[in-house]
Design a protein around this motif. Structure first.
Motif: not given
Lengths: 201, 180
Positions: B95-101, B155-157
């Motif tokens: 999540h901290s890398i990218l919330p929608n990885y 992540d969001e998914f």
């Protein structure tokens, strides 16, 4: 649609329970009754003390009014279930064969017709709980092999499939989306197989 | 591609990616703070995906091969992150890398068909979803320290997946133990 999430992703356990009520079960009526025509299954003539197969929902109503005795299905006793349980332990890579609605039927019969069962209800209940748990652990192990195209669910019952369905469908969808990103061209002729869900056990 | 009504998809489209301009564009200088000035060729800028992906494909004119800009490999797909995923997919803080990885990974790979990246990310999804399902089956564990940390790294998914899985297991368990 503004439905809650759990209504969209799969059936509720209650809905599956409802479906299971249409299963046929053998009863021993204590009263005679004329046949009734319904849109779905017709109810046959009931003769007192003559065995007859009727839908479970009707059997439970008659049972509640003390108008029949339910003959439990052959698999609903400690000996049969214990054999299945041993089978589960013996073959860690596949599920033992149980009826499509075993959880629902056993639950309904245990709560509403426990005096008709051949064995003590608490024994049956505990073996069913054991079976459910051992199968749950197994399906969890099987889900480690999840991939984008293929999942085989031999011998799992409707209720058990329904429990893992939202999770499995979501993960397989995402895996498929990911793998589709890199193979655009040759995916057209593969598309027809997408709806078969299988898993290697 | 992409679901029109999917909010996460819209957010993923808005993710800024580093890119390099191939041509000098008059009047665009305000993007880097020089109002009224042209934007020079070779300037590096962060532009949202929906804009940069189009400009990276469109040629400047019909008979030239140069596009308006080139996309630079973003840092969330670089070797450091990929190796971290390979090493321990479950403990990485996605999540901290990218919330929608996953969404962004899809969009990136549609453009560049990066087979290796897809392989790594698919493997990560398998490992992490397994962990998610385990937590879904034992909701008590999620309130532990490790569980809490894991939940924040989703992540969001994956959060959606966790919600779905927990809900389904909870309903089944309730039904099974409810005696009436």
């Amino acid at each position: 649609m503004a439905l809650p999430l759990q209504f969209k992703t799969s059936f509720l356990p209650l809905e599956i329970n409802f479906l299971a009520e249409n299963e046929l079960i053998t009863i021993l009526p204590r009263v005679s009754m004329k046949s009734v025509e319904l849109i779905g299954t017709n109810l046959p003539n009931l003769n007192a003390m003559r065995r007859q197969e009727i839908p479970l929902w009707l059997a439970l109503i008659l049972k509640a009014q003390d108008k029949c005795q339910i003959i439990p299905p052959i698999w609903l006793n400690v000996a049969y279930l214990k054999a299945r349980y041993d089978e589960e332990l013996e073959f860690p890579n596949r599920f033992s064969s149980l009826p499509w609605h075993w959880l629902e039927l056993s639950k309904m019969l245990l709560t509403k017709a426990s005096d008709d069962l051949t064995d003590a209800p608490h024994l049956i209940r505990s073996i069913i709980q054991d079976l459910r748990e051992v199968r749950l652990v197994k399906s969890r192990k099987g889900l480690k092999e999840l991939n984008e195209a293929y999942l085989q669910l031999d011998n799992l019952s409707l209720m058990e499939i329904n429990e893992i369905r939202p999770y499995v469908a979501e993960v397989m969808d995402e895996l498929k989306k990911l793998s589709d990103c890199v193979k655009k061209d040759d995916s057209m002729d593969m598309e027809t197989n997408d709806y078969e869900e299988d898993e290697n056990y | 591609m992409g679901n029109y009504y999917d909010l996460d998809d819209i957010i993923a489209d808005n993710q800024k990616l580093p890119c390099k301009f191939n041509v000098t564009v008059p009047g665009l200088g305000y993007l880097e703070g020089n109002i009224g000035q042209p934007l020079d060729a070779n300037t590096k800028l962060n532009l949202p995906l929906w804009l940069s992906s189009v400009l990276a494909i469109c040629e400047v004119s019909q008979d030239s091969q140069t596009t308006f800009l080139d996309l630079i490999h973003p840092e969330f797909f670089n070797n450091k992150v990929i190796n971290a995923i390979r090493a321990n997919a479950v403990n990485i803080d996605l999540h901290s890398i990218l919330p929608n990885y996953y969404k962004l990974c899809e969009k990136w790979c549609v453009m560049f068909s990066d087979v290796e990246l897809i392989e790594v990310v698919s493997q990560m999804l398998k490992e992490r979803s397994n962990e998610i399902n385990d937590y879904g089956q034992n909701p008590k564990q999620i309130s532990s320290m490790a569980g809490n940390k894991f939940l924040y790294s989703l992540d969001e998914f994956e959060k959606r997946l966790y919600k779905i899985s927990t809900e389904s297991h909870k309903l089944s368990k309730e039904w099974f133990h409810n005696q009436d």
